[in-house]
Design an enzyme around this catalytic site. Structure first.
Site, mmCIF file in Angstrom:
data_model
loop_
_atom_site.group_PDB
_atom_site.id
_atom_site.type_symbol
_atom_site.label_atom_id
_atom_site.label_comp_id
_atom_site.label_asym_id
_atom_site.label_seq_id
_atom_site.Cartn_x
_atom_site.Cartn_y
_atom_site.Cartn_z
ATOM 1 N N ASP A 134 0.841 -1.193 0.000
ATOM 2 C CA ASP A 134 0.000 0.000 0.000
ATOM 3 C C ASP A 134 0.874 1.241 0.000
ATOM 4 O O ASP A 134 1.776 1.377 0.829
ATOM 5 C CB ASP A 134 -0.907 0.000 1.237
ATOM 6 N N TYR A 136 1.169 5.665 -0.337
ATOM 7 C CA TYR A 136 0.675 6.809 0.445
ATOM 8 C C TYR A 136 0.908 8.034 -0.440
ATOM 9 O O TYR A 136 1.655 8.920 -0.089
ATOM 10 C CB TYR A 136 1.496 6.854 1.741
ATOM 11 N N HIS A 141 -3.984 14.013 0.957
ATOM 12 C CA HIS A 141 -4.252 13.104 2.081
ATOM 13 C C HIS A 141 -3.114 13.152 3.103
ATOM 14 O O HIS A 141 -3.346 13.250 4.312
ATOM 15 C CB HIS A 141 -4.448 11.678 1.564
ATOM 16 N N ARG A 150 0.280 15.717 13.582
ATOM 17 C CA ARG A 150 1.568 16.320 13.980
ATOM 18 C C ARG A 150 1.591 17.844 13.916
ATOM 19 O O ARG A 150 2.589 18.458 14.243
ATOM 20 C CB ARG A 150 2.700 15.782 13.085
ATOM 21 N N GLU A 207 -10.807 3.845 3.294
ATOM 22 C CA GLU A 207 -9.845 4.623 2.516
ATOM 23 C C GLU A 207 -10.202 4.449 1.053
ATOM 24 O O GLU A 207 -10.231 3.326 0.535
ATOM 25 C CB GLU A 207 -8.402 4.182 2.818
ATOM 26 N N ASP A 241 -9.583 0.394 1.458
ATOM 27 C CA ASP A 241 -8.596 -0.088 2.415
ATOM 28 C C ASP A 241 -9.062 0.265 3.827
ATOM 29 O O ASP A 241 -8.719 1.307 4.369
ATOM 30 C CB ASP A 241 -7.240 0.562 2.107
ATOM 31 N N TYR A 252 0.997 2.644 15.677
ATOM 32 C CA TYR A 252 1.735 2.881 14.436
ATOM 33 C C TYR A 252 3.189 3.325 14.596
ATOM 34 O O TYR A 252 3.967 3.244 13.650
ATOM 35 C CB TYR A 252 0.962 3.833 13.522
ATOM 36 N N LYS A 261 -4.914 -1.957 10.065
ATOM 37 C CA LYS A 261 -5.103 -2.011 8.625
ATOM 38 C C LYS A 261 -5.360 -3.421 8.101
ATOM 39 O O LYS A 261 -5.998 -3.585 7.070
ATOM 40 C CB LYS A 261 -3.813 -1.511 7.931
HETATM 41 CA CA CA Z 1 -4.283 2.637 2.627
#
Ligand code: CA
Length: 423
Positions: A134, A136, A141, A150, A207, A241, A252, A261
């Site tokens: 997967d 990113y 996003h 953050r 997702e 997803d 994470y 996930k």
């Molecule tokens: Ca994903």
């Protein structure tokens, strides 16, 4: 030659003007008929076509194909034959179903054995997937999530603009449209608590993604060049997803996504080939800074594909909650595959490569409920007057996708999944 893409071609199989599956699409899938026959097939309008049967009747005699290549429960063997063969088969199917061609059109006996109403067949997983990766790759996003987790200053990690970030997911929990999922359970750290708890996820999210499916790659130690990457990509599917945000948030760091996930990812059953998407090729967003040499590709390497997300409540009220487009992705599929293999990691036939959540620039084009509800602070209004931050048991999510250049529309159908309560 891509004769199958001729926009003027008409089929003797009747279709509506708004179908995702005109004769110019000809996707590939695997289905089970009412007589318990599993076969590889394609689709025109609402008619499923048994390619195994067509092959047995001699309709592909001018193409070099193993006799049982369509009598399989996955597309893997067919994909292994390579792009020139995928193209020959699609061109030939277009010819067989052309309105001017009478050879099958006038043979009622053959048609009875080859053609099925799509509602009468059950779509199965189209490929056997050994590995799922997967990415990113949507800047919008990554920025949105970064701001929420953050703060604005550190939203985008310094590496993000230099390479397509990704992680290795689980292929064992990839399911096909129509299968339900159970709300996952897991460990979370409630706000202001001093120790974690275990129980059903309280922040179940989607997702909005697409995934591409690969052919066999090269040997271990060899890389796929960014400008040859499309030769190793069979086609694409819609991809949801599923994400458990509360589990994800607690687990994470430092190694990235794991049980938040890996419980499920849903795909649409018809694989639309890159050949069929050719008329919708378009430019990616401008990349600044310029990528390193091995990620610079020639020409347009992405596609204009409209993506819509619908939430349907248990009572049957449907609301469109997002409208995005595949073309928003900052890193394209060629760059993703080139980067993936740049260290010599081989890919296999049937591997699934998720795009990452595809968010557009506007608030109504965000690809997750995390973003649409801005971390749960802005409830999403539904057409029955209720709201959602994250998903409830009984909710169904469907993602639909289509391309339309004004001359021709082709689409992916949908990926639809219902959420059942935790076990
Ligand atoms: Ca994903």
């Amino acid at each position: 030659m891509l004769t199958a893409n001729d926009p003027n071609r008409k089929s003797w199989v009747k279709t509506s003007d708004t179908t995702d599956f005109p004769i110019q699409n000809l996707p590939f899938g695997v289905f089970l008929t009412e007589d318990n026959l599993v076969t590889i097939g394609t689709r025109i309008g609402d008619t499923a076509i048994d390619l195994g049967g067509l092959h047995q009747l001699g309709f592909f005699n001018d193409i070099e194909l193993p006799s049982d290549v369509f009598l399989q429960d996955t597309l893997n063997d067919f994909i292994t034959l390579g792009r020139p063969t995928w193209r020959k088969v699609r061109n030939r199917v277009a010819e067989i179903f052309d309105i001017e061609n009478k050879e099958l059109q006038n043979n009622e006996d053959y048609k009875e054995h080859i053609l099925f109403p799509v509602d009468s067949v059950q779509m199965l997983m189209p490929v056997f997937t050994q590995d799922y990766t997967d990415f990113y790759s949507s800047k919008e996003h990554a920025m949105n999530v970064g701001i929420m987790f953050r703060g604005k200053e550190n939203a985008l990690m310094p590496n993000w603009v230099h390479m397509p970030i990704g992680y290795h997911g689980r292929s064992s929990s990839i399911i096909v449209s129509g299968e339900n999922i159970r709300r996952p359970k897991g460990q979370t750290m409630p706000k202001d608590a001093d120790k974690p708890v275990f129980g059903p996820c309280k922040a179940l999210d989607i997702e909005l993604e697409m995934a591409f499916i690969t052919s066999d790659g090269k040997h271990i130690g060899e890389s796929i060049n960014v400008n040859e990457a499309e030769d190793y990509i069979f086609g694409m599917v819609l991809f949801n997803d599923w994400s458990a945000r509360d589990i994800q948030k607690w687990e994470y760091q430092p190694l990235g996504p794991f049980l938040g996930k890996s419980f499920a990812s849903s795909i649409s059953p018809w694989v639309v080939t890159l050949d069929a998407l050719e008329p919708y090729r378009t430019a990616s967003p401008v990349q600044d800074p310029k990528p390193l040499e091995n990620l610079i590709c020639e020409g347009d390497r992405t596609f204009d594909i409209n993506l819509d997300v619908f939430l349907e409540t248990e009572e049957g009220v449907e609301t469109k909650i997002s409208a995005s487009n595949f073309k928003h992705l900052y890193w394209n599929i060629s760059q993703q595959l080139a980067h993936h293999t740049s260290n010599g990691c081989p890919i296999n036939v049937g591997d699934m490569m998720g795009s990452g959540t595809i968010s557009g620039p506007t608030e109504d084009s965000f690809g997750s409920m995390l973003e649409l509800s801005w971390g749960g602070t802005k409830p999403i209004p539904l057409n029955d007057g209720s709201t959602r931050t994250y998903l409830k048991d009984g909710d169904s999510i469907s993602i639909k996708g289509f391309s339309d250049n004004g001359e021709l529309r082709i689409g992916f159908g949908e990926v639809r999944t219902k959420i059942l309560p935790s076990n």
